[in-house]
Design a protein around this motif. Structure first.
Motif, PDB file in Angstrom:
ATOM      1  N   ARG A  52      39.385  43.280  44.777  1.00  0.00           N
ATOM      2  CA  ARG A  52      40.419  43.751  43.862  1.00  0.00           C
ATOM      3  C   ARG A  52      39.751  44.540  42.726  1.00  0.00           C
ATOM      4  O   ARG A  52      38.768  44.063  42.144  1.00  0.00           O
ATOM      5  CB  ARG A  52      41.205  42.573  43.275  1.00  0.00           C
ATOM      6  CG  ARG A  52      41.919  41.713  44.329  1.00  0.00           C
ATOM      7  CD  ARG A  52      43.042  42.470  45.012  1.00  0.00           C
ATOM      8  NE  ARG A  52      43.924  41.604  45.790  1.00  0.00           N
ATOM      9  CZ  ARG A  52      43.853  41.457  47.108  1.00  0.00           C
ATOM     10  NH1 ARG A  52      42.921  42.061  47.813  1.00  0.00           N
ATOM     11  NH2 ARG A  52      44.737  40.665  47.736  1.00  0.00           N
ATOM     12  N   PRO A  53      40.319  45.733  42.378  1.00  0.00           N
ATOM     13  CA  PRO A  53      39.725  46.512  41.295  1.00  0.00           C
ATOM     14  C   PRO A  53      40.207  46.053  39.918  1.00  0.00           C
ATOM     15  O   PRO A  53      41.403  45.854  39.719  1.00  0.00           O
ATOM     16  CB  PRO A  53      40.246  47.940  41.580  1.00  0.00           C
ATOM     17  CG  PRO A  53      41.528  47.744  42.317  1.00  0.00           C
ATOM     18  CD  PRO A  53      41.473  46.416  43.011  1.00  0.00           C
ATOM     19  N   GLY A  72      49.047  38.220  42.452  1.00  0.00           N
ATOM     20  CA  GLY A  72      49.150  37.765  43.839  1.00  0.00           C
ATOM     21  C   GLY A  72      47.910  36.976  44.244  1.00  0.00           C
ATOM     22  O   GLY A  72      47.193  36.431  43.391  1.00  0.00           O
ATOM     23  N   GLY A  74      44.847  37.538  45.217  1.00  0.00           N
ATOM     24  CA  GLY A  74      43.499  37.798  44.690  1.00  0.00           C
ATOM     25  C   GLY A  74      43.313  37.317  43.271  1.00  0.00           C
ATOM     26  O   GLY A  74      42.331  36.631  42.949  1.00  0.00           O
ATOM     27  N   THR A  75      44.265  37.645  42.420  1.00  0.00           N
ATOM     28  CA  THR A  75      44.112  37.248  41.019  1.00  0.00           C
ATOM     29  C   THR A  75      44.352  35.739  40.837  1.00  0.00           C
ATOM     30  O   THR A  75      43.774  35.129  39.938  1.00  0.00           O
ATOM     31  CB  THR A  75      45.024  38.091  40.103  1.00  0.00           C
ATOM     32  OG1 THR A  75      46.314  38.209  40.693  1.00  0.00           O
ATOM     33  CG2 THR A  75      44.453  39.471  39.870  1.00  0.00           C
TER      34      THR A  75
END
Ligand SMILES: Cc1cc2nc3c(=O)[nH]c(=O)nc-3n(C[C@H](O)[C@H](O)[C@H](O)COP(=O)(O)OP(=O)(O)OC[C@H]3O[C@@H](n4cnc5c(N)ncnc54)[C@H](O)[C@@H]3O)c2cc1C
Length: 258
Positions: A52-53, A72, A74-75
């Motif tokens: 994720r950036p 979502g 990833g975070t």
């Protein structure tokens, strides 16, 4: 490939929806510029597979900070990192903001857009450039970084949907007043299509310089997969550029906002 395994120093919830992660970057030789980003592996497990950036929010000689909205898979994984864990990052990636001889700059950040613009404010203040920021969010709770920016010497204006003063018309009036009173020479924005359009309009009208930091979903973040292409207008023609490689920061007048 610029891969680093950085010790997590802190990872805390700073409001209902936002978290802040601080990592030790003493092992990283590269300079990091405001507007650049890192591609983060959020978990050791296979899912979520894609990195994720995240933009760099604050830069010190020994640390990097990331301010992130928990959105979502990833975070959510990122919130599980604890002090002493390791964060696997690729970066610094992309082209950051151009800050040269500007005297007075105006930043307009919507929501988590301030995560990208805060490091620019930090650099502007260090360079002796006057800096004003309009922070816009849905609610007061989502207005982040105001106190930190004020402590740095940035003049901060806060607008929210809750207060009813964040619509484009109200922000336009506020921007016009600031541009005229402070003799602003450059505009920077991130986080909102409507505020980007407003910034572009005022940039043309007042003959200013400016930049926009774009966000697109990314795969590799190194220019190979072309999943983050976006149109820009240059030399009278529309071109497709990779947000991860040619951006994420682009001259404001070139960005095509649809
Ligand atoms: C340059 C840049 C800087 C950013 N800086 C910040 C920041 O500082 N703070 C912040 O909060 N947010 C920032 N963002 C946004 C942030 O990257 C997203 O909010 C985050 O990736 C959401 O991940 P998630 O898993 O939590 O949410 P989800 O919505 O679950 O994840 C995004 C979804 O998109 C999918 N996806 C990702 N890339 C692709 C792709 N190439 N093709 C197809 N699907 C894909 C993922 O698999 C995932 O399902 C930035 C984005 C960019 C591009």
């Amino acid at each position: 490939m610029k891969q680093h395994l950085l010790p997590v120093l802190k990872n805390i919830q700073v409001s209902q929806r936002y978290w802040l992660m601080v990592v030790d970057r003493t092992s990283m030789p590269e300079n990091v510029d405001p507007g650049q980003f890192f591609h983060l592996r959020t978990t050791e497990a296979l899912s979520p597979f894609l990195r994720r950036p995240l933009s760099v929010y604050r830069i010190t000689e020994t640390t990097l900070e990331f301010l992130y909205l928990v959105k979502g898979a990833g975070t959510v994984e990122m919130t599980k990192k604890e002090t002493g864990d390791t964060l696997d990052v690729l970066g610094p990636l992309g082209q950051g903001f151009q800050l040269g001889s500007q005297k007075e700059i105006l930043l307009t950040a919507r929501g988590v857009g301030i995560a990208t613009l805060a490091a620019l404010a930090q650099k502007a203040v260090e360079n002796g450039t006057g800096c004003t920021a309009i922070l816009s969010a849905r609610t007061k709770d989502d207005l982040l970084s105001g106190e930190m920016l004020e402590e740095m010497g940035v003049q901060v204006y806060r607008v929210t949907e809750e207060q009813g003063n964040s619509d484009v018309k109200a922000v336009e009036a506020q921007m016009r007043e600031i541009i005229e009173q402070k003799d602003i020479d450059s505009l920077y924005t991130c986080g909102s299509r409507r505020l980007s359009l407003l910034n572009q309009r005022l940039l043309h009208e007042y003959g200013l310089q400016g930049e926009i930091a774009l966000e697109e979903q990314m795969g590799c973040a190194m220019g190979a997969c072309f999943s983050c292409v976006s149109p820009i207008q240059k030399d009278g023609k529309e071109h497709s550029v990779r947000v991860c490689y040619e951006g994420p920061v682009f001259p404001m007048e070139q960005v095509v906002i649809s």
